[in-house]
Write a protein that holds these residues in place. Structure first.
Motif, PDB file in Angstrom:
ATOM      1  N   ILE A   1       0.875  -1.177   0.000  1.00  0.00           N
ATOM      2  CA  ILE A   1       0.000   0.000   0.000  1.00  0.00           C
ATOM      3  C   ILE A   1       0.911   1.225   0.000  1.00  0.00           C
ATOM      4  N   CYS A   2       0.708   2.099  -0.992  1.00  0.00           N
ATOM      5  CA  CYS A   2       1.559   3.284  -1.089  1.00  0.00           C
ATOM      6  C   CYS A   2       0.741   4.564  -1.037  1.00  0.00           C
ATOM      7  N   ILE A   3       1.322   5.556  -0.384  1.00  0.00           N
ATOM      8  CA  ILE A   3       0.780   6.915  -0.428  1.00  0.00           C
ATOM      9  C   ILE A   3       1.883   7.788  -1.006  1.00  0.00           C
ATOM     10  N   ASP A   4       1.549   8.532  -2.049  1.00  0.00           N
ATOM     11  CA  ASP A   4       2.550   9.351  -2.757  1.00  0.00           C
ATOM     12  C   ASP A   4       3.782   8.516  -3.129  1.00  0.00           C
ATOM     13  N   GLY A   5       3.548   7.313  -3.566  1.00  0.00           N
ATOM     14  CA  GLY A   5       4.638   6.452  -4.034  1.00  0.00           C
ATOM     15  C   GLY A   5       5.466   5.805  -2.944  1.00  0.00           C
ATOM     16  N   GLN A   6       5.113   6.039  -1.690  1.00  0.00           N
ATOM     17  CA  GLN A   6       5.907   5.490  -0.595  1.00  0.00           C
ATOM     18  C   GLN A   6       5.128   4.405   0.142  1.00  0.00           C
ATOM     19  N   ASP A   7       5.756   3.253   0.319  1.00  0.00           N
ATOM     20  CA  ASP A   7       5.137   2.163   1.069  1.00  0.00           C
ATOM     21  C   ASP A   7       4.817   2.661   2.478  1.00  0.00           C
ATOM     22  N   ILE A   8       3.559   2.521   2.900  1.00  0.00           N
ATOM     23  CA  ILE A   8       3.175   3.104   4.196  1.00  0.00           C
ATOM     24  C   ILE A   8       3.869   2.423   5.376  1.00  0.00           C
ATOM     25  N   ARG A   9       4.430   1.242   5.137  1.00  0.00           N
ATOM     26  CA  ARG A   9       5.172   0.591   6.225  1.00  0.00           C
ATOM     27  C   ARG A   9       6.483   1.319   6.530  1.00  0.00           C
ATOM     28  N   SER A  10       6.930   2.162   5.578  1.00  0.00           N
ATOM     29  CA  SER A  10       8.180   2.889   5.810  1.00  0.00           C
ATOM     30  C   SER A  10       7.935   4.315   6.313  1.00  0.00           C
ATOM     31  N   VAL A  11       6.657   4.631   6.571  1.00  0.00           N
ATOM     32  CA  VAL A  11       6.316   5.969   7.066  1.00  0.00           C
ATOM     33  C   VAL A  11       6.075   5.857   8.571  1.00  0.00           C
ATOM     34  N   TYR A  12       6.539   6.839   9.333  1.00  0.00           N
ATOM     35  CA  TYR A  12       6.268   6.812  10.768  1.00  0.00           C
ATOM     36  C   TYR A  12       4.766   6.794  11.012  1.00  0.00           C
ATOM     37  N   GLN A  13       4.357   5.943  11.917  1.00  0.00           N
ATOM     38  CA  GLN A  13       2.944   5.803  12.256  1.00  0.00           C
ATOM     39  C   GLN A  13       2.307   7.157  12.566  1.00  0.00           C
ATOM     40  N   SER A  14       3.034   7.978  13.329  1.00  0.00           N
ATOM     41  CA  SER A  14       2.473   9.265  13.745  1.00  0.00           C
ATOM     42  C   SER A  14       2.241  10.184  12.547  1.00  0.00           C
ATOM     43  N   SER A  15       3.168  10.180  11.584  1.00  0.00           N
ATOM     44  CA  SER A  15       2.972  11.084  10.456  1.00  0.00           C
ATOM     45  C   SER A  15       1.947  10.519   9.491  1.00  0.00           C
ATOM     46  N   LEU A  16       1.863   9.185   9.401  1.00  0.00           N
ATOM     47  CA  LEU A  16       0.817   8.569   8.583  1.00  0.00           C
ATOM     48  C   LEU A  16      -0.558   8.966   9.128  1.00  0.00           C
ATOM     49  N   ARG A  17      -0.698   8.838  10.429  1.00  0.00           N
ATOM     50  CA  ARG A  17      -2.012   9.110  11.030  1.00  0.00           C
ATOM     51  C   ARG A  17      -2.354  10.592  11.056  1.00  0.00           C
ATOM     52  N   LYS A  18      -1.339  11.436  10.980  1.00  0.00           N
ATOM     53  CA  LYS A  18      -1.601  12.863  10.871  1.00  0.00           C
ATOM     54  C   LYS A  18      -2.115  13.203   9.478  1.00  0.00           C
ATOM     55  N   SER A  19      -1.667  12.417   8.489  1.00  0.00           N
ATOM     56  CA  SER A  19      -2.056  12.743   7.118  1.00  0.00           C
ATOM     57  C   SER A  19      -3.391  12.109   6.727  1.00  0.00           C
ATOM     58  N   ILE A  20      -3.952  11.283   7.618  1.00  0.00           N
ATOM     59  CA  ILE A  20      -5.232  10.648   7.319  1.00  0.00           C
ATOM     60  C   ILE A  20      -6.246  11.004   8.400  1.00  0.00           C
ATOM     61  N   GLY A  21      -7.357  11.572   7.984  1.00  0.00           N
ATOM     62  CA  GLY A  21      -8.449  11.840   8.921  1.00  0.00           C
ATOM     63  C   GLY A  21      -9.499  10.760   8.765  1.00  0.00           C
ATOM     64  N   VAL A  22      -9.875  10.126   9.871  1.00  0.00           N
ATOM     65  CA  VAL A  22     -10.876   9.070   9.809  1.00  0.00           C
ATOM     66  C   VAL A  22     -12.159   9.529  10.499  1.00  0.00           C
ATOM     67  N   VAL A  23     -13.260   9.414   9.792  1.00  0.00           N
ATOM     68  CA  VAL A  23     -14.558   9.659  10.413  1.00  0.00           C
ATOM     69  C   VAL A  23     -15.184   8.294  10.661  1.00  0.00           C
ATOM     70  N   PRO A  24     -15.265   7.889  11.911  1.00  0.00           N
ATOM     71  CA  PRO A  24     -15.771   6.550  12.201  1.00  0.00           C
ATOM     72  C   PRO A  24     -17.288   6.486  12.123  1.00  0.00           C
ATOM     73  N   GLN A  25     -17.777   5.264  12.188  1.00  0.00           N
ATOM     74  CA  GLN A  25     -19.215   5.031  12.130  1.00  0.00           C
ATOM     75  C   GLN A  25     -19.882   5.483  13.423  1.00  0.00           C
ATOM     76  N   ASP A  26     -19.243   5.165  14.533  1.00  0.00           N
ATOM     77  CA  ASP A  26     -19.778   5.569  15.829  1.00  0.00           C
ATOM     78  C   ASP A  26     -18.789   6.503  16.484  1.00  0.00           C
ATOM     79  N   THR A  27     -19.240   7.695  16.778  1.00  0.00           N
ATOM     80  CA  THR A  27     -18.346   8.681  17.366  1.00  0.00           C
ATOM     81  C   THR A  27     -18.667   8.855  18.838  1.00  0.00           C
ATOM     82  N   VAL A  28     -17.635   8.819  19.649  1.00  0.00           N
ATOM     83  CA  VAL A  28     -17.807   9.099  21.069  1.00  0.00           C
ATOM     84  C   VAL A  28     -17.357  10.531  21.300  1.00  0.00           C
ATOM     85  N   LEU A  29     -18.222  11.331  21.885  1.00  0.00           N
ATOM     86  CA  LEU A  29     -17.878  12.735  22.116  1.00  0.00           C
ATOM     87  C   LEU A  29     -17.526  12.973  23.572  1.00  0.00           C
TER      88      LEU A  29
END
Ligand code: ADP
Ligand code: ADP
Length: 229
Positions: free
Chosen positions: A61-89
């Motif tokens: 799986i690549c984002i901008d040509g880079q295998d996401i396994r080689s991207v720091y988890q923190s920066s990967l998750r900063k670049s992806i916003g997830v809207v879940p099905q059930d939101t806890v507020l």
């Protein structure tokens, strides 16, 4: 040369049947893409792998040509916003809940995000100095209103990729369409929007991928797919 690319991705939960079966697709930067198809087809799994809740058994799986396994988890998750099905507020104001994680966000930006997600009426009626008095309101919202808060929060964060997993399913069709439209208009050409939905209510997608048995069985625009039916 897409923004988000799956190359022959295979995945299996525990020792169960294959959830993704050598799936490949490419999503252009800034596109709004709908993942549709029957329940159990693999839509949620695609999103979970993209966010690295799990890694593929094989493939890439690549984002901008880079295998996401080689991207720091923190920066990967900063670049992806997830809207879940059930939101806890949080047991706090709607403004606080939208701002969450970004205490410096200015009020104008928060209101703009709230407008796109169509939750601003709730804020306006609670504002004018009553902000602190409505502390418990977040918990009293309906499922659909909570979803709208979560969508506003993600819009405010403005990540390059936004994933919605049945995120608008608690809303009526009209509101759902309005939010989808507002989302793709606001994020046009800048944000890659991936929407997983059991039903194909996503009319303004640039590309629709029909996911079944862990693979892409059809791909095209709304018009192209209707012609094939
Ligand atoms: P949705 O289709 O709404 O995204 P899920 O992804 O949670 O829902 O579940 C899809 C299917 O996967 C369901 O049919 C469910 O039975 C199965 N499933 C979900 N979680 C588990 C689990 N922990 N163990 C086994 N099967 C599961
Ligand atoms: P969809 O989002 O299209 O409904 P999923 O990605 O949830 O499909 O499911 C794909 C396959 O993986 C299904 O066979 C489902 O039962 C299985 N599955 C989904 N989530 C889990 C889980 N947490 N544990 C075990 N199996 C799961």
């Amino acid at each position: 040369e897409g923004h988000v690319v799956f190359e022959n991705v295979t995945f299996c939960y525990d020792n169960r049947q294959t959830a993704l079966n050598g799936i490949s697709f490419s999503i252009p930067k800034g596109a709004t893409v709908a993942l549709v198809g029957p329940s159990g087809g693999g839509k949620s799994t695609i999103l979970r792998l993209l966010f690295r809740f799990y890694d593929p058994a094989s493939g890439r799986i690549c984002i901008d040509g880079q295998d996401i396994r080689s991207v720091y988890q923190s920066s990967l998750r900063k670049s992806i916003g997830v809207v879940p099905q059930d939101t806890v507020l949080f047991n706090d104001t709607i403004l606080y809940n939208i701002r969450y994680g970004d205490v410096n966000a200015d009020e104008e930006a928060v209101i703009k995000a709230a407008k796109a997600a169509q939750i601003h009426d709730k804020i306006l009626s609670f504002s004018d100095g009553y902000e602190t008095k409505v502390g418990e309101r977040g918990l009293r919202l309906s499922g659909g209103e909570k979803q709208r808060v979560a969508i506003a929060r993600t819009i405010l964060k403005d990540p390059p990729i936004i994933l919605l997993d049945e995120a608008t399913s608690a809303l009526d069709t009209t509101t759902e369409r309005q939010i989808q439209k507002a989302l793709s208009t606001m994020t046009k050409d800048r944000t890659t929007l991936v929407i997983a939905h059991r039903l194909s209510t996503i009319i303004n997608a640039d590309l629709i991928l029909v996911i079944k048995d862990g693979t892409v069985v059809e791909t095209g625009t709304h018009e192209e797919l209707i012609k094939k039916m």
